[in-house]
Structure formats: structure tokens, C-alpha cells
Design an enzyme around this catalytic site. Structure first.
Site, PDB file in Angstrom:
ATOM      1  N   GLU A 214      31.141  -0.038  -8.539  1.00  7.57           N
ATOM      2  CA  GLU A 214      32.062   0.598  -9.563  1.00  7.57           C
ATOM      3  C   GLU A 214      32.015   2.020  -9.613  1.00  7.57           C
ATOM      4  O   GLU A 214      32.846   2.729 -10.456  1.00  7.57           O
ATOM      5  CB  GLU A 214      31.974  -0.181 -10.823  1.00  7.57           C
ATOM      6  CG  GLU A 214      32.589  -1.708 -10.645  1.00  7.57           C
ATOM      7  CD  GLU A 214      32.554  -2.258 -11.995  1.00  7.57           C
ATOM      8  OE1 GLU A 214      31.430  -2.120 -12.671  1.00  7.57           O
ATOM      9  OE2 GLU A 214      33.158  -3.563 -11.924  1.00  7.57           O
TER      10      GLU A 214
ATOM     11  N   GLU B  88      20.968  -8.986 -15.847  1.00  5.35           N
ATOM     12  CA  GLU B  88      22.022  -8.334 -15.022  1.00  5.35           C
ATOM     13  C   GLU B  88      20.941  -7.617 -14.151  1.00  5.35           C
ATOM     14  O   GLU B  88      21.370  -7.617 -12.509  1.00  5.35           O
ATOM     15  CB  GLU B  88      22.898  -7.521 -15.815  1.00  5.35           C
ATOM     16  CG  GLU B  88      23.856  -6.714 -14.788  1.00  5.35           C
ATOM     17  CD  GLU B  88      25.173  -6.277 -15.678  1.00  5.35           C
ATOM     18  OE1 GLU B  88      26.367  -6.257 -15.009  1.00  5.35           O
ATOM     19  OE2 GLU B  88      24.953  -5.905 -16.733  1.00  5.35           O
TER      20      GLU B  88
END
Length: 748
Positions: free
Chosen positions: A517, A668
Site C-alpha cells: 500500500e 499483524e
């Protein structure tokens, strides 16, 4: 189903309950146990049934926040976020020297401490001797959120005092206050948000376990209690609440006391922060006293009001803890008939079971709710990302198709806001948001992440999931009614979103955000273009099945979709060659996504090796604190390249740092403690179901796309109770007499 029917069904079920069956000893790979050594590193797990939850806590009795599926707060200026429901699992005990929940965690006070999460039974059991102020009490606490009766939960406290006298007990429902400070995240830039967090005395820096990261921005929403009361004679509590600008909800509790106990005093406490029944009872040394708190919970469009919940809680109390627990355990055992069994590596087996446990704890059946990125917690504001469609959905599809189905049904249910969003951006069809509110489907992406409106691969991911469900179920009626409208509208979106490059005679997708991203607003992201092409091809196939007319543009665009490629090095590019590939990111590169099981871009073996080699090199040179969603796919890539040892090495790597103790909560990244990321659990599961097995869901069936592999130290891998097109079978991966890895299917 109306509430009256739900209530009657629940009462009928409860009335039919029987005593707990005698189950055999639990496989240790289903047991995760905390000891006193975890007091300083205790990362809470949770108990949930897909509808509502509570967090775990060391004593087993503390006030814990809980959440309810798609129960959202819509405060002005903020994004939608899960509203914390009143805390229901707390019980407190005072033998005379101080309240249990207020005394510091110390091995000398909590003696012989052990807390076990039994993932096979779906229970949390805590045991210790509470030794404080010259008094000792043996304590056992058992809590579960019913897998069999979705509106019910229970927590049971057993005390064995080593003294005679009076003790106090309290059975509260915690009425949480609104989180402060609250930020206008719907309009704040990233820099403004960071400044506001700092001004509040907080930080977004990575934190040591057990403190979760980014709690400053992923805080819970607020449930305002509209009315509440209790009955000291009936030992019940109840409340009606409403999420900020959102739906209504209700809770009720019914307390069960030990037979024959002397109750000296019982009071109802009603305050702005707590609704509680407070008791004083007389106890005798060496005698065990068991108290049970039965909970019923509901929300708008799922159950009734507080009075209705009181009825359910009282019925549960009448049925009794053992029978409720037996039914709950039986439901979990039924779920575990579908399993992944690893022979030869206990640590891997335990990790697989914990990942499946968290996935099963957060899925529902027979509805159209998606999977929040961080499950039933406030992480990532409970929104539905591509995590639902591309990560969780495939992980469940072959093992629990009935639990995968609501994920695709959510996209059908929320087509209208997706149509409105397409119009907003000048596109046709449906443009699903990067972050969808799980109740409404409306875009709730934070303003600071505004650029991800370009991360439009989600619109292809959704179409692929719809088609996968059809291929796995073979349900023509579902496809025509529910799946086809979604697939068709997404194809219309891509038709309007591509650009034809006349000079090169190809179709391109410009101005997109890559899955990696940090690369925002780039042309021709390879994963996005490849997924879009597959979505268009799927639309043509689906049209034939349902007897609809396919737009000829779909096939024309798919045939000429540009996938950037480096001919000199015989590998794919992440995106158009005009964009420098030079940023430090979580992933280093996104080429591994081209091997992702539900996409699996066709390519030669040599190109696949070249792509993978580039991914590994970029992970070293341009990667930092890798995101585990990418890491788990490295095992899939190695398996597809035929290297069982390397695949096993990556599986082992995914056990290190990502699993937070004591209950294997996946975060994460290793350093970033943003927890309960279900996509990472689902990715780990996929590395077995599709990676080591070589299985792919294709038009012609569940095919063996490449030869299976096993890590050298493993004896076997079995996918139990696989479901495909109405048939059930086990998939066994082992070695023949010559040592060759083989895959066999055994029909049930």
C-alpha cells in the site's frame, strides 16, 4: 426469524438438554495454558460464538469488554466502530481482606495458578489459591459463550475457603463510559491524527506485549444504557441499551446460588457505571460453594429486549450449567469434525488449532454478516476489508462452507451502497469500499487512509469469492439469485474503470493503490489487473450458467488486460515499469500475491521461480517488519515450487513472534501488536489447505494443481471432513514406500 420464534426455539432446545456426556481426554494441541510466568506478558484472548464475545483476563473474574456482531457506534465526525456492550463476565469475591479483582497479580497471592483455554470445548478455566490477608480460598472459574445457543453465555465461580466466616460476592454488569479522547477520524489527516494522539498523552509507537498498538485510534464505540433494573428476590439483572446513533441491544443476567447456602444480605446496586447484585454469605472451611452467572444477550434484528433476555437467562438457570455446557461442548466437537491434523510437529499443530479456533469463534451461520478484520474487537474499527473475501472466506470454504457463506451474502446484501459509491466515483456497476461498515455496507474508510479508495482490487476479490462459493457448492439457484447480481455488477465496474491504450492495443487500469500500500496512485498494478481479468472471465462463465447474456466487452477486455512483465529478467513487475520500485514497505514486493490460491495467475514454472526469487530479495532489501498476511503466502509459494523443506521453514517462521502468549493471538507484525488479525490466521490455514496440498477450486472441480509437499520432519497432513459439492471426504497427504509425497482422498 421473529424473536418469538427464536425464543421458543431456544426454550425448546434448553428443555431438551441432557447431562454432560463423558468425553475422552482432550488432545493437548487444543489446550493453551497460562501460568504465573505470563502475568507480565498476558495478551488477552477471547471467548465468542460469532454473535457476541468477552475478552479473557488473568483472574478469570475481571471486568472485560465484549462486543456484538455488526453492532456499531456512529458518532458524529467519527468513523463507525464496534460499540462495547456492557461487560457481562465479571464476578468479584472478598474474603475479608480485599476484593479479588483489585489485588495485584503476584504468584505468592495467586498460588498454583493455571488458566487453560480449551479450544476443543470452547471454554476458559482458571484455577488458583487466593492467599491474601491471612486467608486462603481455592478458586475455580469456568466461562463459555455458547456455540449451541447463540444468545447465551455463562460464567461459574467455585470457591473453597480455608476458613469459617462471612464473605462478599458481587455479580456486576459493567456500564462502560464513552472513550475519551474521541477524535474526528472521519475528517482528520494522518498528521492531524498523530498530533491529536500525542496531545492526549498517548503514542502510536510499537509497544511491548501485552499492550495493544494503536488503541488510541481503534478505541471502542459507546453503548448508552437506556434503562436498567434488577430483582433481589429473583437474583436477576437486565438492561436495554443503544449504540451511539446506532442499533438497540439488551442484556440480562440470572444468578444461581449454591444449594443450602446462608445468604445474610443481598442488595441491588444501580449506578452510572455498574449494575450489580451484591451478596454477603456465610461459608465454612473446606466446603466448596459454586455460583453461576447466566447471561442472555441480543441486539436489534437479532433477538428481543431486556425482558425477553431475562426469560432466556432464567430458563438457562433452570436448565443448569452442566447441561448448557454439555450442549455447547457438543456443538464445538461437531465443528472440530472438520480439522487439519499435522503428524510430526506439535507446535505447528497447536498453531493450526488456535487459528481455526479464532476463525470459528467469529463466524455465524444462515445470515449475511461479514468478518471484521480484527474479529469481535475494536481493532481496525470492526470494518470488513478484502480480508473477509480473500482470506477468511477461502480458509473456511472447504472445511466449513456454511460459515463461509455469510461472507459472500454480505456483498449481495450491500449492493446498493456499492452502487451509490460507483456513481460517486464516476463508475458503473458496484464499487465496494475498502472498509465497509459490517451492518450497512457503507464506506467507512478513515480520512487519513483516504488514498485507499484506489485499492480497488477488492472489487475483483469479491467476484472471485462469489464464484468460488458457487464452484464449491454447485448451487445453481444461489448463483442465479445471489451470486450472479454481484458478479455482473462488478464486471460492469471493471468495464467502466479500464482504459484502452490504442498504441499498445491493451487495456490498463490507472490510478490504483497496490496491495503493497505504500505504492499509492500507480498505473497497472499487476495483482489488481490480474484479479480484474479473472473477475471479467468469471462474469462470462456465470452468465452461461444462469442463462444471461454476457457483455462482449468482458471477454474483449480480459483478453487484452495488461499484466506488467520484465522480458529481460523473465518475471512479472509489481506495476508499470514507469514507477520506481524503491520504497521500504511491510512486504518488499507484491509479486507473491500472484501465487495467491484464489488468484494463482497462470505462468510457467521458470517465471514462477523468478517472481518468487524477486519477492525474497525485495523482502530483504525493501522490507521492514513484514506483514504476516504476506509472510504466510511464502509457504504457499515454496509449496507450489515443489520445495517441502522451504515451505516448512516458512511455516516455522510464522510461529515466531506473531503468536502472542498465552493464547496464540496473532498480531499483524512481530513488532506491531495490532492483534486479532483474522486474515493472518486464515492465511496460515490456507498454507495447509491450498499450499502444501496443491488443491485449487476450479471450474472442473477441486483439482490437484501441483504435486503435494510435506516438510521433511512431518509424517503426514490430513484435511478432515472436506466439503465439496455436497460430498465429504478426508484429504490425506503422506509418503509412499519410496518416500514420495502423495495425496489421497477418502470418502466418508
Amino acid at each position: 426469524m421473529t424473536f418469538r420464534l427464536i425464543k421458543l426455539a431456544c426454550l425448546a432446545v434448553i428443555a431438551a438438554m441432557v447431562a454432560a456426556p463423558a468425553f475422552g481426554q482432550t488432545d493437548p494441541s487444543f489446550l493453551l495454558t497460562a501460568t504465573a510466568k505470563n502475568f507480565d506478558s498476558y495478551f488477552p484472548g477471547y471467548l465468542a460464538n460469532g454473535y457476541f464475545s468477552t475478552m479473557t483476563s488473568p483472574r478469570g473474574t475481571e471486568p472485560n469488554m465484549g462486543y456484538m456482531v455488526a453492532f456499531m457506534d456512529y458518532a458524529k465526525g467519527d468513523i463507525s466502530r464496534p460499540a462495547a456492550i456492557p461487560g457481562w463476565s465479571e464476578i468479584d469475591y472478598n474474603p475479608g481482606g480485599g476484593w479479588l479483582n483489585a489485588i495485584r497479580l503476584d504468584p505468592k497471592i495467586f498460588v498454583d495458578y493455571a488458566q487453560t483455554l480449551d479450544m476443543h470445548d470452547g471454554t476458559l478455566t482458571t484455577r488458583y489459591r487466593f492467599a491474601y490477608a491471612n486467608k486462603a480460598t481455592d478458586v475455580k472459574v469456568t466461562t463459555f459463550v455458547s456455540q449451541a445457543d447463540p444468545h447465551l453465555a455463562a460464567s461459574q465461580l467455585s470457591i473453597t475457603p480455608q476458613f469459617d466466616g462471612k464473605v462478599q460476592l458481587t455479580f456486576p454488569i459493567r456500564l462502560w463510559s464513552e472513550h475519551q479522547p474521541r477524535f474526528p477520524i472521519a475528517s482528520m489527516t494522518g498528521d492531524e491524527m498523530i498530533d491529536a494522539v500525542i496531545a492526549s498523552g498517548q503514542t502510536l509507537q510499537n509497544k511491548p506485549v501485552p499492550t495493544p498498538d494503536r488503541a488510541a485510534v481503534w478505541y471502542p464505540g459507546y453503548t448508552k444504557v437506556m434503562s436498567s433494573d434488577g430483582d433481589t428476590r429473583e437474583l436477576t439483572l437486565w438492561l436495554d441499551g443503544k449504540a451511539e446513533q446506532g442499533l438497540s441491544m439488551a442484556e440480562a443476567a440470572a444468578i444461581s446460588l449454591p444449594a443450602g447456602i446462608q445468604v445474610d444480605e443481598v442488595k441491588l446496586e444501580k449506578g452510572p457505571d455498574k449494575l450489580s447484585l451484591n451478596l454477603v454469605v456465610s461459608v465454612q472451611k473446606g466446603k466448596t460453594y459454586t455460583f453461576t452467572k447466566y447471561i442472555a444477550a441480543s441486539r436489534q434484528d437479532w433477538g428481543g429486549d431486556a425482558r425477553a433476555d431475562v426469560t432466556l437467562a432464567e430458563a438457562a438457570r433452570k436448565t443448569g450449567f452442566d447441561s448448557l455446557l454439555a450442549r455447547h461442548v457438543a456443538a464445538w466437537h461437531e465443528l472440530w469434525k472438520s480439522d487439519i491434523v499435522v503428524e510430526g510437529d506439535p507446535k505447528v499443530q497447536s498453531a493450526v488449532h488456535s487459528d481455526l479456533y479464532y476463525l470459528l469463534s467469529n463466524t455465524t451461520v444462515g445470515n449475511a454478516w461479514p468478518m471484521g478484520a480484527c474479529a469481535l474487537t475494536p481493532g481496525y474499527a470492526g470494518h470488513a476489508f478484502w480480508d473477509s473475501d480473500s482470506w477468511v472466506f477461502p480458509a473456511l470454504l472447504l472445511l466449513h462452507p456454511e460459515r463461509a457463506k455469510p461472507i459472500v451474502m454480505f456483498r449481495d446484501r450491500t449492493m446498493e451502497p456499492a452502487r451509490a459509491r460507483a456513481k460517486q466515483y464516476g463508475a458503473s456497476g458496484t464499487m465496494y469500499p475498502w472498509e465497509a461498515d459490517p451492518q450497512t455496507g457503507v464506506d467507512n474508510t478513515p480520512h487519513f487512509a483516504y488514498g485507499v479508495f484506489r485499492e480497488i482490487h477488492v472489487n475483483a476479490d469479491i467476484a472471485i469469492a462469489q464464484w468460488q462459493y458457487y464452484l464449491a457448492s454447485g448451487d445453481d439457484a444461489w448463483l442465479k439469485k445471489d451470486g450472479w447480481p454481484v458478479i455482473q455488477a462488478i464486471a460492469e465496474f471493471w468495464t467502466s474503470r479500464v482504459t484502452y491504450n490504442k498504441a499498445e492495443d491493451r487495456y490498463e487500469v490507472l490510478h490504483v493503490t497496490s496491495p503493497d500500500e505504500a505504492y499509492d496512485d500507480v498505473p497497472n498494478d499487476s495483482f489488481t489487473n490480474a484479479a480484474a481479468r479473472k473477475a471479467l472471465e468469471i462474469a462470462g462463465k456465470a452468465a452461461k450458467v444462469v442463462g444471461a447474456e454476457a457483455d462482449p466487452k468482458w471477454a474483449a477486455i480480459a483478453a487484452k488486460m495488461y499484466i506488467p512483465f520484465d522480458r529481460a529478467n523473465q518475471r512479472h513487475l509489481d506495476f508499470d515499469a514507469s514507477v520506481p520500485h524503491d520504497k521500504i514497505t511491510w512486504m518488499g514486493s507484491s509479486l507473491v500475491w500472484l501465487m495467491y490460491p484464489n488468484l494463482d495467475l497462470p505462468m510457467s514454472a521458470q517465471i514462477r521461480r523468478n517472481d518468487f526469487a524477486f519477492q525474497l530479495q525485495e523482502l530483504k532489501t525493501h522490507g521492514d517488519d513484514p506483514n504476516e498476511m504476506m509472510m504466510v503466502m511464502l509457504a504457499v509459494g515454496e509449496a507450489e515450487l515443489g520445495d517441502g523443506k522451504a515451505a516448512g521453514d516458512w511455516i516455522q517462521r510464522n510461529l515466531v513472534g506473531f503468536l502472542k502468549p498465552p493464547f496464540n493471538v496473532r498480531t499483524e507484525t512481530v513488532a506491531n501488536n495490532a492483534g486479532y488479525i483474522l486474515a493472518t490466521s486464515a492465511g496460515f490455514v490456507q498454507s495447509f489447505v491450498y499450499g502444501l496440498s496443491g488443491l485449487r477450486i476450479e471450474d472442473q472441480g477441486l483439482v490437484e494443481a501441483y504435486a503435494p509437499v510435506l516438510p521433511p520432519s512431518w509424517k503426514s497432513l490430513t484435511l478432515k471432513h472436506v466439503s465439496f459439492r455436497g460430498k465429504h471426504f478426508d484429504v490425506a497427504i503422506g509418503r509412499d514406500a519410496s518416500g514420495k509425497v502423495t495425496l489421497t482422498r477418502h470418502a466418508e
